[in-house]
Every structure is written in C-alpha cells, then in structure tokens.
Design an enzyme around this catalytic site. Structure first.
Site, PDB file in Angstrom:
ATOM      1  N   SER A 103       0.823  -1.202   0.000  1.00 37.67           N
ATOM      2  CA  SER A 103       0.000   0.000   0.000  1.00 37.67           C
ATOM      3  C   SER A 103       0.865   1.264   0.000  1.00 37.67           C
ATOM      4  O   SER A 103       1.900   1.334   0.661  1.00 37.67           O
ATOM      5  CB  SER A 103      -0.896   0.005   1.239  1.00 37.67           C
TER       6      SER A 103
ATOM      7  N   ASN B 118       9.555   8.934   3.602  1.00 36.72           N
ATOM      8  CA  ASN B 118       8.352   9.577   3.112  1.00 36.72           C
ATOM      9  C   ASN B 118       7.496  10.020   4.284  1.00 36.72           C
ATOM     10  O   ASN B 118       7.450   9.368   5.329  1.00 36.72           O
ATOM     11  CB  ASN B 118       7.567   8.656   2.172  1.00 36.72           C
TER      12      ASN B 118
ATOM     13  N   CYS C 293       0.801   3.729  10.681  1.00 38.34           N
ATOM     14  CA  CYS C 293       1.360   4.817   9.874  1.00 38.34           C
ATOM     15  C   CYS C 293       2.093   5.812  10.770  1.00 38.34           C
ATOM     16  O   CYS C 293       1.489   6.407  11.663  1.00 38.34           O
ATOM     17  CB  CYS C 293       0.260   5.533   9.095  1.00 38.34           C
TER      18      CYS C 293
ATOM     19  N   ASN D  47       5.573  -1.966   8.620  1.00 40.61           N
ATOM     20  CA  ASN D  47       5.443  -0.640   8.039  1.00 40.61           C
ATOM     21  C   ASN D  47       6.807   0.041   8.160  1.00 40.61           C
ATOM     22  O   ASN D  47       7.782  -0.565   8.608  1.00 40.61           O
ATOM     23  CB  ASN D  47       4.334   0.146   8.762  1.00 40.61           C
TER      24      ASN D  47
END
Length: 324
Positions: free
Chosen positions: A42, A90, A152, A214
């Site tokens: 993703s 990012n 996240c 992640n």
C-alpha cells in the site's frame, strides 16, 4: 546397464521436447488463493491504474491499494520525500480521495484492468472510523481482504498510536471484525517495543492475519538550511536498508502467532521473497522498489520459478516458516 525403461523415457523426453516438471508459485492467504505471493504494498501502487498502463497487473498475486480513510485527505505539506542511502523517507500523510470516491470511482476503474480480488488498505483516526470505513469496503465484491493500517508513522492523532498499544490494536481488530465478513489483516508497526505482543493481541481479538513491517521512523537534516528536510520533520524509512529488520520481525512474529503473515520491508528481488517466506511470510509485499523501478513486481514474479529451481523448491507454499 542402465534400466532400459528409464533410458527410453529419458530419450523420449529429449526428442519430444517434453518439459521438466514446473514449479508451483501458488499460495493461499487467509483462505484466498493467489497465483504467486507477490503483493505491491500500500502507498506504492496507487489504485493500480497507473501501473496497468505499463504492464498487465493481473500477473500479481494481488496488490494492496493506497491507504484509504473515511474522509478525503490532502496529506502532509511538502517537502515530504527525502532520499537516503539504501532507501528513502516519506511523510506523505495518507493523501487519498476518501472511501466514497474509492468505491464510486477507483474500484470501477480498477475492475477494467484487474480481474482478481484486491486488498483494501484502511486507516483511521478513531475506532469508529476504522469500523465504518472497513464496513463500506467490505461490501465491495472486488475486495478480497481488508488490511487495517494501525502503523502509519506520518500522521498525528491516529494510525501508529493504535498499533503501539496491544490493547488498542485489539480494540480496533474487534471493532472491524464485528462489521465485516472478509479476512482482516492488521498492519503492524516496527516502531514498538514488542511487535510480537501487538501481533498476539490482534490474533486474540480475531484478526485473520497480520502484515509487517510498516516503515521505520527516521529523518534527514539539510546541511545548508540546518533544518529538517521533511516538512513533517520525521518520516518513514523504507527500501533495502530495512530488509534485515523486517526479516527479523517476521521471523519473531511467526513464532508468536498462528495466523498468516504478509511480510514486507526492503524486498526488491525474487531471492528476498524466498527469504521472507522462509522467515514465516505466506505472502510478500514489495514497497519502495515500485517507486524506483515500476516493473519490479512483474520482474520478481518472472524470476521466481528459476530461483525456486536453483534452491530445489517445488512448491512455494512448502517453505513458509522453513527457517524455524
């Protein structure tokens, strides 16, 4: 003298061009069959349409689409990408059009170019928001799995705060499972003291699988500006630099839970896929590599059979957890 029957069979195979037995790249993820374990991660594959202009994305096992929230999000201010050795940072901040637009626009457009179940990645800022968004996506026949992102690192007030606490991770899991019928895969953060405790809490709460890792939190500072390069100050580190960390965490989580694992983090070669599966992954996500080489997933899938033959692997599913 060699057995004449065997010798005759060998000669017949050579003269008729009979192929050697082919390897089997298929795996089953939470009850859903995949042609191969390769899944673009993703945030690195959009909603699939851009990559479908480059190659036939039906060669993929599946892919996890861009992190989707209940409301549209514009993401973090720029700059939100920074390069670093062996990877990138990012801090995009979950930019997406919102779940209603995904259902009305993105999925119908995807159906024209991708004919397999897709993995829906969901983020939220409250337990109710996670549940509502997942319920809406669960109703779509195109969605095969719900990947619930509780990890996240680039948004404030949500995401990773749920994944850092086993009790909160379990609460999100229970809420989503209560309103959905599709397999629920909880996406875990490496930025925690004990990722195994979080994985076990999700399993106990009913999760059908977990995905990890992640991105790792990091930052860069500009030498001329003497300030953080990212407007968000910190961002998520991805790319080859994180592969050994991801591999270690997949290995540990495999020993802590009984549910399937989607392993990811720095994967960029067919050999990396094999290594992740030996550590315990049923399927393998490819993330940052898509941004530097958009054909990477196609090429990894094409290379898998030869790599399997090199290492004497007939059925890819047989090696899951093989390093334990």
């Amino acid at each position: 003298m060699a057995d004449s029957t065997a010798l005759t069979a060998d000669i017949a195979a050579l003269t008729t061009g009979a192929a050697a037995p082919t390897v089997n790249t298929g795996v089953t993820l939470c009850g859903v069959s995949l042609d191969n374990p390769v899944i673009p991660a993703s945030g690195t594959f959009g909603y699939g349409r851009e990559f479908a202009e480059l190659y036939d994305i039906n060669c993929l096992g599946t892919f996890s689409f861009k992190g989707t929230t209940r409301e549209a999000r514009y993401g973090n201010p720029t700059p939100r990408i920074a390069e670093c050795p062996s990877g990138m940072l990012n801090a995009v901040g979950l930019q997406n059009p919102g779940v209603e637009a995904v259902l009305s626009d993105e999925l119908p457009a995807l159906a024209r170019v991708f004919h397999k179940p897709v993995m829906a990645n969901v983020s939220g800022f409250s337990i109710d928001e996670y549940a509502e968004t997942c319920a809406m996506l669960d109703a779509s026949p195109q969605v095969g799995w719900l990947e619930v992102n509780i990890s996240c690192p680039n948004v404030h007030g949500g995401g990773m705060s749920f994944g850092a606490d086993p009790a909160l991770a379990a609460a999100v899991t229970r809420a989503v499972k209560s309103v959905t019928t599709k397999p629920v895969i909880m996406k875990l953060s490496p930025n925690v003291t004990d990722i195994c405790a979080v994985a076990a809490a999700c399993e106990d709460a009913g999760a059908d699988g977990v995905s990890l890792i992640n991105t790792l939190m990091g930052m860069r500072i500009g030498l001329k500006s003497k300030k953080p390069i990212l407007a968000n100050t910190t961002g998520g580190l991805s790319g080859p630099a994180v592969f050994p960390v991801a591999l270690r965490m997949v290995y540990q989580v495999y020993e802590a839970v009984q549910i399937p694992i989607v392993g990811m983090g720095g994967v960029s070669r067919a050999e990396d896929v094999i290594e992740m599966m030996l550590a315990g992954a049923t399927a393998v996500g490819v993330g940052a590599a898509n941004l530097t080489e958009p054909y990477i997933c196609r090429d990894i899938i094409a290379a898998l059979p030869a790599v399997m033959e090199k290492y004497g692997i007939q059925n890819l599913s047989d090696i899951i957890g093989g390093a334990h």
